[in-house]
Design a protein around this motif. Structure first.
Motif, PDB file in Angstrom:
ATOM      1  N   LEU A 120      28.759  23.693  70.386  1.00  0.00           N
ATOM      2  CA  LEU A 120      28.558  24.432  69.150  1.00  0.00           C
ATOM      3  C   LEU A 120      29.870  24.580  68.398  1.00  0.00           C
ATOM      4  O   LEU A 120      29.911  24.437  67.169  1.00  0.00           O
ATOM      5  CB  LEU A 120      27.980  25.812  69.475  1.00  0.00           C
ATOM      6  N   ALA A 121      30.936  24.862  69.123  1.00  0.00           N
ATOM      7  CA  ALA A 121      32.235  25.003  68.471  1.00  0.00           C
ATOM      8  C   ALA A 121      32.585  23.716  67.736  1.00  0.00           C
ATOM      9  O   ALA A 121      33.057  23.736  66.590  1.00  0.00           O
ATOM     10  CB  ALA A 121      33.303  25.330  69.506  1.00  0.00           C
ATOM     11  N   ALA A 171      25.820  27.458  79.606  1.00  0.00           N
ATOM     12  CA  ALA A 171      26.275  28.276  78.488  1.00  0.00           C
ATOM     13  C   ALA A 171      27.624  27.778  77.981  1.00  0.00           C
ATOM     14  O   ALA A 171      27.857  27.696  76.769  1.00  0.00           O
ATOM     15  CB  ALA A 171      26.359  29.742  78.904  1.00  0.00           C
ATOM     16  N   PHE A 172      28.513  27.400  78.920  1.00  0.00           N
ATOM     17  CA  PHE A 172      29.812  26.898  78.492  1.00  0.00           C
ATOM     18  C   PHE A 172      29.680  25.567  77.758  1.00  0.00           C
ATOM     19  O   PHE A 172      30.337  25.340  76.750  1.00  0.00           O
ATOM     20  CB  PHE A 172      30.760  26.753  79.691  1.00  0.00           C
ATOM     21  N   ILE A 192      25.624  34.301  66.491  1.00  0.00           N
ATOM     22  CA  ILE A 192      25.419  33.145  67.365  1.00  0.00           C
ATOM     23  C   ILE A 192      24.788  33.584  68.686  1.00  0.00           C
ATOM     24  O   ILE A 192      23.876  32.945  69.203  1.00  0.00           O
ATOM     25  CB  ILE A 192      26.744  32.406  67.595  1.00  0.00           C
ATOM     26  N   ALA A 193      25.254  34.718  69.202  1.00  0.00           N
ATOM     27  CA  ALA A 193      24.681  35.223  70.448  1.00  0.00           C
ATOM     28  C   ALA A 193      23.181  35.445  70.278  1.00  0.00           C
ATOM     29  O   ALA A 193      22.381  35.047  71.121  1.00  0.00           O
ATOM     30  CB  ALA A 193      25.368  36.514  70.853  1.00  0.00           C
ATOM     31  N   ARG A 251      27.138  24.522  76.077  1.00  0.00           N
ATOM     32  CA  ARG A 251      26.583  24.778  74.747  1.00  0.00           C
ATOM     33  C   ARG A 251      27.642  25.352  73.811  1.00  0.00           C
ATOM     34  O   ARG A 251      27.726  24.986  72.643  1.00  0.00           O
ATOM     35  CB  ARG A 251      25.413  25.749  74.838  1.00  0.00           C
ATOM     36  N   ALA A 252      28.453  26.270  74.350  1.00  0.00           N
ATOM     37  CA  ALA A 252      29.492  26.890  73.528  1.00  0.00           C
ATOM     38  C   ALA A 252      30.466  25.827  73.021  1.00  0.00           C
ATOM     39  O   ALA A 252      30.851  25.816  71.847  1.00  0.00           O
ATOM     40  CB  ALA A 252      30.229  27.945  74.336  1.00  0.00           C
ATOM     41  N   ASN A 253      30.811  24.902  73.914  1.00  0.00           N
ATOM     42  CA  ASN A 253      31.709  23.816  73.560  1.00  0.00           C
ATOM     43  C   ASN A 253      31.127  22.954  72.442  1.00  0.00           C
ATOM     44  O   ASN A 253      31.780  22.670  71.442  1.00  0.00           O
ATOM     45  CB  ASN A 253      31.882  22.936  74.792  1.00  0.00           C
ATOM     46  N   PHE A 267      21.189  32.291  70.369  1.00  0.00           N
ATOM     47  CA  PHE A 267      21.077  31.594  71.645  1.00  0.00           C
ATOM     48  C   PHE A 267      20.320  32.376  72.712  1.00  0.00           C
ATOM     49  O   PHE A 267      20.030  31.840  73.776  1.00  0.00           O
ATOM     50  CB  PHE A 267      22.460  31.152  72.147  1.00  0.00           C
ATOM     51  N   MET A 298      30.189  35.984  65.971  1.00  0.00           N
ATOM     52  CA  MET A 298      29.868  35.914  67.393  1.00  0.00           C
ATOM     53  C   MET A 298      28.514  36.547  67.675  1.00  0.00           C
ATOM     54  O   MET A 298      27.704  36.003  68.427  1.00  0.00           O
ATOM     55  CB  MET A 298      30.942  36.653  68.198  1.00  0.00           C
ATOM     56  N   ASN A 357      22.287  22.530  70.196  1.00  0.00           N
ATOM     57  CA  ASN A 357      23.671  22.987  70.211  1.00  0.00           C
ATOM     58  C   ASN A 357      24.422  22.736  68.914  1.00  0.00           C
ATOM     59  O   ASN A 357      25.642  22.765  68.886  1.00  0.00           O
ATOM     60  CB  ASN A 357      24.426  22.336  71.364  1.00  0.00           C
TER      61      ASN A 357
END
Lengths: 287, 277, 281
Positions: free
Chosen positions: B218-219, B211-212, B162-163, B214-216, B166, B159, A100
């Motif tokens: 990664l941000a 997914a959420f 990154i998509a 991971r998004a968190n 992943f 975006m 991540n």
């Protein structure tokens, strides 16, 4: 030596809200924390899950800002928004989950991500990427996809990504928690080398005691407070106290402590198997 | 099973196609797709085939690897073929109830299959030889004009890249969660449509949660590495056209011109119809 | 008689350039009530092996017999096998999906065809078995701490009343306290519920403390299959394949080499202490 991190009385609270936005509860993640880290030091922060060590790490990178108290990173106040980018360059951060934090689909592009963000010219980016990948022994993999690397290799790429920003300090937030013993070893030796050869200040957050043996200084946290600090030898000679805080010591230290309790006269705070073996051999020859 | 998705995954190799500027490849793919659907006649079809084979050979991506990617769209292929087969009007060969098998239908079905396969091969050739980052760089630079109109081109490009990074991680994760639920007695294979749809909940909820998360993460990791939008960003691999890129453009236009000529030759000189036999 | 694995081979992507032999010629006999540890570095085949034991992966060749029945027989009910051989994956908390802890743990029993009431009885029993506090039974599983989530996930498998419980690195990512609690709990479960337990782990120290039998995997094959003491006596060979014996094993061997007459078989701190005290005091 100057201080790279200087925290005074920092406080940070997580506020939990219910669905309507009303405050449900407040958790104090950091409670009046003081922390001094000298440039070039290898510092370990120990503590159970939820002790506040990750929150502290995020403060040093200015991802979180203290609600009270002050935190200076290389002399810059993290509360000053104009300094945020400079602080993040000075004190780079490596996170727990290797998947991540890798942004690009090719190793070298990922290492170049940081320098791109701070506007480094193209030629210079390439020099930095090569140098950082070499410093963690991953240059050979520069064209690989991160998905095909082992956990330890991915973490080394993440470290290279931080190194490419030419930081003075690296904060590693449980970088080995998701790795197997081989990967753990890889990451630790890479970090130690950066500290010893390049003089990078290392702040390693972990709950593996064995990883802290080589640190200059250990801070133990619990419920948002620093409850113990000292050299590894000082900390590990307080086995009983550590156990009270649900922290285990390396097996060798525990064995030495048990033997001492059983009446053998051994020195305090034995850290490595070599030390224990030497001590036991001396003891047996005097008997 | 899910790991077989080769569509869109970069295949590392040293080839002239890999080295091309992504803008050339984007334009080329677009042009090729147009050529597939606009031009007529067997000659144009042969030309499109030869061109595709030439490019695949140059790319050094193994042919078998490309074909494997087709497996994922086999159902779409069959449906398209069936639709064309039975719903094209023309000379009836056999009739079963409302379904008429026509001579034109067979032709149309074959033609559509070929077009679809070429379309997939053509686009996957682009994604196989271009890293997602290059691809999005190409889009970002190629569409820069839109930025002035207020379209967030950089953000969209970021975006997308990154998509793409992943996709393999999330497919692997889907596999893992599916197995974990099977170990708790889940049954994804039998039962009617509603039962199967309900059986997906234990798979989809954990997948979204992950997914959420991971998004968190990664941000935060991006922020920690000084990401602050497209402003003031430099490029590690800036796009600059080279002599090879210019030649590639020339080749593309030559191909397109040849397709026009072959179509004209077929329809005007040989008097051929829309279809190819 | 419980699980017999006979000449098992598994090949990923057979016939392609990416062909990998993940398991080679595995022979195993696992009896009722055993406590077995499986160690090996990443890619040694341990995860692939345990997924064969409950039929999630089908072997390329060879056979698996559960209580005498060939699980690859036509008509053999693999879904029932999966409830008999419970498998807890690595990071099992990632599979939680229901709105309450209770509902999530009921998922397995309901898949077995039990009605609401029976499922809940099972859920309560297994949540108690993993020492999950009763006051949180109706909380959302997503709001629990990492260690608690993991307990709920393990309870979710236990609720199917398995005869064999396989845990793939159940302590990964937990802090030392969480690690010890989970291992103690597993050890308790084995004693009180009389189930066979197979523990996949990276930690030699953990394995040495709990299991009776240790299987070492390397390159898809079984390298050692013996008591922990006997396996760790090969500490030099283990090191060559990227594994390490517990630290105390090294200490005991070094002491013996230095001429102190200790037995080198100790694998835990307690054993080592007793032995050194016996010789030196």
């Amino acid at each position: 030596m100057s201080l790279i991190v200087k925290a005074r009385n920092i406080v940070y609270e997580y506020i939990r809200r219910d669905d309507d936005g009303n405050v449900e509860g407040i958790e104090t993640a950091l409670d009046q924390v003081d922390l001094d880290v000298k440039e070039g030091d290898f510092v370990a922060i120990l503590g159970a899950n939820g002790s506040g060590k990750s929150t502290l790490a995020k403060h040093i990178n200015a991802l979180l800002k203290p609600e009270n108290g002050t935190l200076l990173v290389d002399g810059k106040d993290t509360l000053d928004d104009n300094e945020t980018l400079a602080i993040r360059q000075t004190a780079g951060m490596v996170f727990q989950n290797p998947d991540n934090q890798i942004i690009a689909s090719v190793v070298e592009e990922d290492v170049g991500f940081g320098p791109e963000n701070i506007g480094i010219p193209t030629d210079e980016i390439w020099t930095r990427v090569e140098k950082s990948l070499r410093s963690v022994g991953m240059y050979h993999y520069r064209h690989h996809s991160p998905n095909r690397l082992s956990g330890g290799q991915k973490q080394r790429v993440a470290i290279a990504g931080v190194m490419a920003m030419k930081p003075k300090c690296i904060i590693l937030d449980e970088p080995t928690a998701m790795l197997d013993p081989v990967g753990r070893q890889e990451v630790l030796s890479a970090v130690r080398e950066l500290n010893e050869k390049n003089g990078i200040t290392v702040i390693l957050i972990t709950h593996y005691m064995e990883e802290t043996v080589h640190a200059n200084r250990i801070f133990v946290m619990e419920s948002g407070k620093v409850i113990m600090q000292g050299t590894p030898r000082e900390i590990f000679s307080r086995v009983e106290e550590l156990k009270e805080h649900h922290l285990t010591v390396p097996q060798v230290t525990e064995l030495a402590w048990e033997l001492k309790k059983a009446g053998l006269s051994l020195p305090d705070g034995i850290l490595t198997k070599e030390e224990l073996i030497t001590a036991l051999c001396q003891l047996s020859s005097t008997n | 099973m899910l790991k077989d998705v080769t569509l869109g995954q970069y295949y590392p190799a040293e080839s002239v196609i890999h080295r091309l500027d992504p803008r050339v490849k984007l334009a080329g793919t677009l042009l090729y797709l147009i050529s597939l659907f606009v031009f007529q006649g067997p000659l144009a079809l042969v030309m499109a085939t030869v061109f595709l084979i030439l490019l695949i050979t140059l790319s050094k991506v193994p042919f078998s690897y490309m074909v494997k990617g087709l497996r994922t769209i086999i159902i779409i292929l069959i449906i398209t073929a069936a639709m064309n087969l039975f719903f094209t009007t023309g000379t009836v060969i056999v009739q079963f109830g409302i379904f008429k098998l026509t001579y034109e239908g067979i032709q149309m079905a074959i033609l559509m299959m070929i077009r679809l396969v070429y379309l997939i091969l053509g686009t996957s050739l682009m994604t196989l030889t271009t890293t997602p980052n290059q691809l999005t760089d190409g889009l970002e630079k190629g569409l820069r004009g839109l930025g002035k109109l207020g379209v967030p081109v950089h953000e969209i490009a970021m975006m997308m890249s990154i998509a793409l990074r992943f996709i393999p991680i999330l497919t692997e994760e889907t596999d893992k969660i599916m197995k974990a639920q099977k170990a708790r007695g889940a049954d994804f294979e039998t039962g009617g449509l509603i039962k199967r749809a309900k059986a997906m909940i234990p798979l989809l909820v954990p997948l979204f949660v992950s997914a959420f998360r991971r998004a968190n993460d990664l941000a935060m990791a991006m922020e920690a590495r000084c990401y602050h939008g497209g402003e003031g960003r430099t490029k590690m691999k800036p796009l600059r056209y080279t002599a090879t890129d210019r030649n590639a453009y020339l080749l593309l236009f030559a191909y397109f011109a040849a397709m026009i000529l072959l179509t004209l030759f077929w329809t005007k000189v040989l008097g051929g119809g829309k279809l190819f036999f | 008689m419980s699980i017999i694995v006979n000449e098992l081979n598994y090949i990923y992507n057979p016939g392609t350039a990416m062909e990998v032999q993940a398991l080679r010629d595995i022979n195993l006999e696992i009896s009722d009530g055993e406590f077995i540890g499986i160690i090996g570095h990443t890619g040694s085949g341990k995860s692939t092996l345990i997924q064969h034991l409950n039929g999630l992966i089908r072997a390329t060749s060879g056979g698996i017999f559960y209580n005498g029945a060939d699980i690859y027989d036509e008509g053999y009910d693999l879904r029932t096998l999966r409830t008999k051989v419970g498998l807890v994956f690595q990071y099992p908390e990632h599979q939680l999906f229901e709105t309450t802890v209770m509902a999530d743990v009921c998922y397995g029993p309901k898949n077995q065809g039990l009605d609401e009431k029976e499922a809940m009885l099972r859920a309560v029993a297994s949540l108690n078995a993993v020492h999950f506090p009763e006051k949180h039974f109706y909380d959302s599983p997503f709001e629990l701490s990492g260690g608690q989530k993991r307990r709920v996930a393990i309870a979710g498998v236990l609720a199917m009343n398995p005869e064999v419980l396989i845990l793939d690195e159940p302590t990964a990512g937990l802090d030392p306290q969480g690690r010890d609690e989970i291992l103690e709990m597993v050890s308790d479960l084995r004693r009180t519920q009389h189930i066979t337990v197979i523990l996949v782990s990276h930690s030699m120290e953990d394995v040495a403390r709990y299991v009776d039998r240790l299987i070492v995997m390397n390159g898809g094959g079984i390298m050692y299959d013996d008591t922990p003491q006997a396996v760790f006596a090969h500490y030099k060979e283990l090191e060559e394949v990227g594994l390490m014996a517990p630290q105390v094993t090294y200490v005991m061997h070094a002491l013996a080499e230095a001429g102190i007459p200790v037995e080198t078989g100790a694998t835990t701190v307690a054993e080592a202490k007793d032995e050194i005290v016996r010789v030196l005091c």
